[in-house]
Design a protein around this motif. Structure first.
Motif, PDB file in Angstrom:
ATOM      1  N   UNK A 165       0.807  -1.217   0.000  1.00 21.02           N
ATOM      2  CA  UNK A 165       0.000   0.000   0.000  1.00 21.02           C
ATOM      3  C   UNK A 165       0.834   1.257   0.000  1.00 21.02           C
ATOM      4  N   UNK A 166       2.147   1.114  -0.213  1.00 17.18           N
ATOM      5  CA  UNK A 166       3.028   2.283  -0.246  1.00 17.18           C
ATOM      6  C   UNK A 166       2.688   3.175  -1.432  1.00 17.18           C
ATOM      7  N   UNK A 167       3.141   4.415  -1.345  1.00 18.01           N
ATOM      8  CA  UNK A 167       2.828   5.397  -2.377  1.00 18.01           C
ATOM      9  C   UNK A 167       3.232   4.896  -3.754  1.00 18.01           C
ATOM     10  N   UNK A 168       2.359   5.119  -4.714  1.00 16.60           N
ATOM     11  CA  UNK A 168       2.572   4.699  -6.096  1.00 16.60           C
ATOM     12  C   UNK A 168       2.477   5.922  -6.991  1.00 16.60           C
ATOM     13  N   UNK A 169       3.445   6.146  -7.865  1.00 13.36           N
ATOM     14  CA  UNK A 169       3.365   7.306  -8.758  1.00 13.36           C
ATOM     15  C   UNK A 169       2.110   7.255  -9.625  1.00 13.36           C
ATOM     16  N   UNK A 170       1.562   8.419  -9.907  1.00 15.79           N
ATOM     17  CA  UNK A 170       0.375   8.518 -10.758  1.00 15.79           C
ATOM     18  C   UNK A 170       0.811   8.451 -12.217  1.00 15.79           C
TER      19      UNK A 170
END
Length: 531
Positions: A165-170
């Protein structure tokens, strides 16, 4: 500096829908974003983490930027996560309605070039049928995925839970196609309405600027999130509000949810409001938390709207839009729902800032104040066009305007009044009869719950006015008495030549009265068959 290195198009490019969701997630990380059916909740940060997991699960399946993904689900939290994950990855999203026909759904998957279909477990059988159909017809459909255990091979919910659930680039870009929305289809196949990110962002900004949101916002979504209900999600989150999803509308369940969750705002279509007004247990539930009831998607009879204001209070705001320019063409404010000015209850309000609205005659000239013309729009809200339908797109954009097909007039105060869909106008003996005017008249009768007025073939008049009427529970009235009522209030031209009492009226999957189905009773085999 070289123009190619700093193109002006990039300088003035706006954000994407995903970036706007991320702004909400980061602004209110600890607030409650969504109340679940079991009473638990997700915070904004928790919702964002689930979106990241879902996006990674979709990537793992091989879905890439601008691939098409369709959903066939009810109002469940996992479906909302899928829709936001689509925005994150730059996938093109398309909704299938659960009540849609197999042939129409198969056509949409083919026409929109859908690579993956996500279904609610209860629709697994339909998903499998669509998959088999796709294999037979050679469609692009590669995956049919379930949101939970089912007879299908892939459980997308379980798969997403295994990802980070870590940040994922858009990955989405402003110029991407954000969604393709299919119209109900009046004649022939439905049309795919193409929207880029600018449409949803324009709509969202107009919702935030023009609508009258309560300060404490707990929004009950009682219409499908795959359609109109979904348009309420992003503005609610941008205001730091809480969402409650109602999976399947029934008056009793709606009232229970309002009381249980102290709902302050909601959106309903007129048929749902009629159901509440006619529900015998309406006053048994605590509705005191309600501050705002948005309504729209189809016209509401002024007499029934007045009844709703008397029963619920001055809580109502009317939105007007269509698939080609969704939700925010115009708006009728709460204070304009004034029982002392009953004529205003027939209005759909004034255009919202950012929209140019003109009422045009068949020659493309603006009609005078008080005259009826076709409502036409210019705005960043307007669709890109119809998918694979250049002729239909050219027709819709004739003269540099979006032609809505809605006939309307404007008063001296700038208020717009929809008198009918162009195709719903009955031409009888050379005179135009607007069905909405007859329906509004019938709604004044104390026994009438709702009605639908159409034209039927007539050897003498060309078309004759026909009314199909549903009475209120326990009420009685004869067809002749209702026809006499219209004659007394509107005169002979508007009086139905035929009036039938019906136990109920057919509705489309989106809750609108299905006049196409009603016309089929009278126009079968006739030359002038309209939607």
């Amino acid at each position: 500096m070289d123009k190619k290195e700093t193109p002006l198009t990039a300088l003035h490019t706006g954000a994407t829908v995903a970036e706007t969701y991320r702004a909400a997630f980061e602004q209110f990380p600890d607030r409650v974003a969504l109340v679940l059916p079991d009473g638990s909740h997700w915070t904004y940060a928790g919702l964002q983490q689930r979106v990241h997991r879902m996006a990674r699960a979709l990537q793992a399946l091989g879905l890439r930027h601008q691939d098409g993904l369709a959903i066939l689900t009810g109002n469940r939290p996992e479906a909302l996560v899928v829709l936001i994950a689509c925005a994150w990855l730059g996938l093109r999203q398309t909704a299938l309605h659960p009540l849609g026909a197999l042939d129409d759904q198969a056509f949409v998957l083919q026409d929109a070039g859908i690579a993956a279909l996500v279904v609610d477990p209860r629709y697994a059988e339909r998903g499998q049928a669509l998959q088999e159909r796709g294999q037979q017809e050679g469609t692009p459909l590669r995956h049919v995925l379930s949101l939970g255990p089912s007879g299908l091979d892939d459980d997308l919910s379980a798969a997403s839970a295994a990802h980070s659930g870590a940040a994922l680039p858009i990955a989405s870009r402003p110029e991407d196609i954000y969604r393709i929305t299919y119209t109900g289809g009046t004649t022939g196949r439905p049309k795919g309405v193409v929207h880029r990110h600018r449409t949803t962002l324009t709509m969202t900004l107009q919702q935030l600027a023009g609508w009258e949101w309560p300060e404490e916002l707990r929004f009950l979504i009682a219409t499908p999130i795959s359609h109109a209900g979904g348009a309420m999600v992003l503005p609610t989150l941008l205001r730091g509000g809480t969402l409650v999803l109602l999976d399947g509308y029934q008056p009793e369940r709606f009232l229970q949810a309002v009381q249980q969750h102290r709902i302050t705002a909601t959106f309903l279509v007129p048929t749902q409001i009629y159901g509440l007004l006619d529900h015998p247990g309406l006053d048994h539930w605590d509705r005191s938390s309600l501050r705002y009831v948005l309504y729209g998607a189809s016209p509401m009879a002024p007499a029934r709207l007045a009844e709703a204001i008397q029963r619920f209070g001055p809580l109502f705001g009317q939105l007007y839009g269509q698939a080609e320019a969704p939700m925010t063409i115009s708006y009728l404010r709460k204070d304009a729902h004034d029982l002392a000015r009953p004529e205003r209850l027939q209005s759909c309000g004034r255009p919202l800032p950012g929209n140019q609205v003109r009422l045009l005659d068949p020659q493309g000239q603006e009609v005078a104040t008080g005259e009826v013309g076709e409502l036409c729009v210019r705005s960043p809200l307007v669709m890109e066009g119809y998918l694979n339908r250049p002729d239909a797109t050219q027709e819709a954009f004739a003269g540099g305007w979006l032609h809505t097909g809605d006939m309307a007039r404007r008063d001296e105060g700038g208020y717009l009044y929809l008198v009918d869909r162009a195709k719903d106008m009955v031409i009888t003996g050379g005179f135009n009869v607007y069905s909405s005017e007859v329906e509004a008249c019938l709604a004044l009768h104390p026994a009438v719950a709702q009605s639908a007025v159409i034209g039927m073939p007539d050897a003498k008049w060309g078309e004759a006015v026909v009314a199909l009427v549903v009475l209120k529970p326990g009420a009685s009235a004869t067809p002749q008495a209702l026809m006499d009522f219209v004659h007394a209030h509107k005169g002979a031209l508007h009086t139905p030549k035929l009036l039938r009492l019906e136990p109920q009226l057919p509705v489309t999957p989106l809750g609108k009265i299905d006049k196409k189905a009603l016309r089929a009773r009278f126009w079968d085999g006739q030359a002038r068959q309209v939607g």
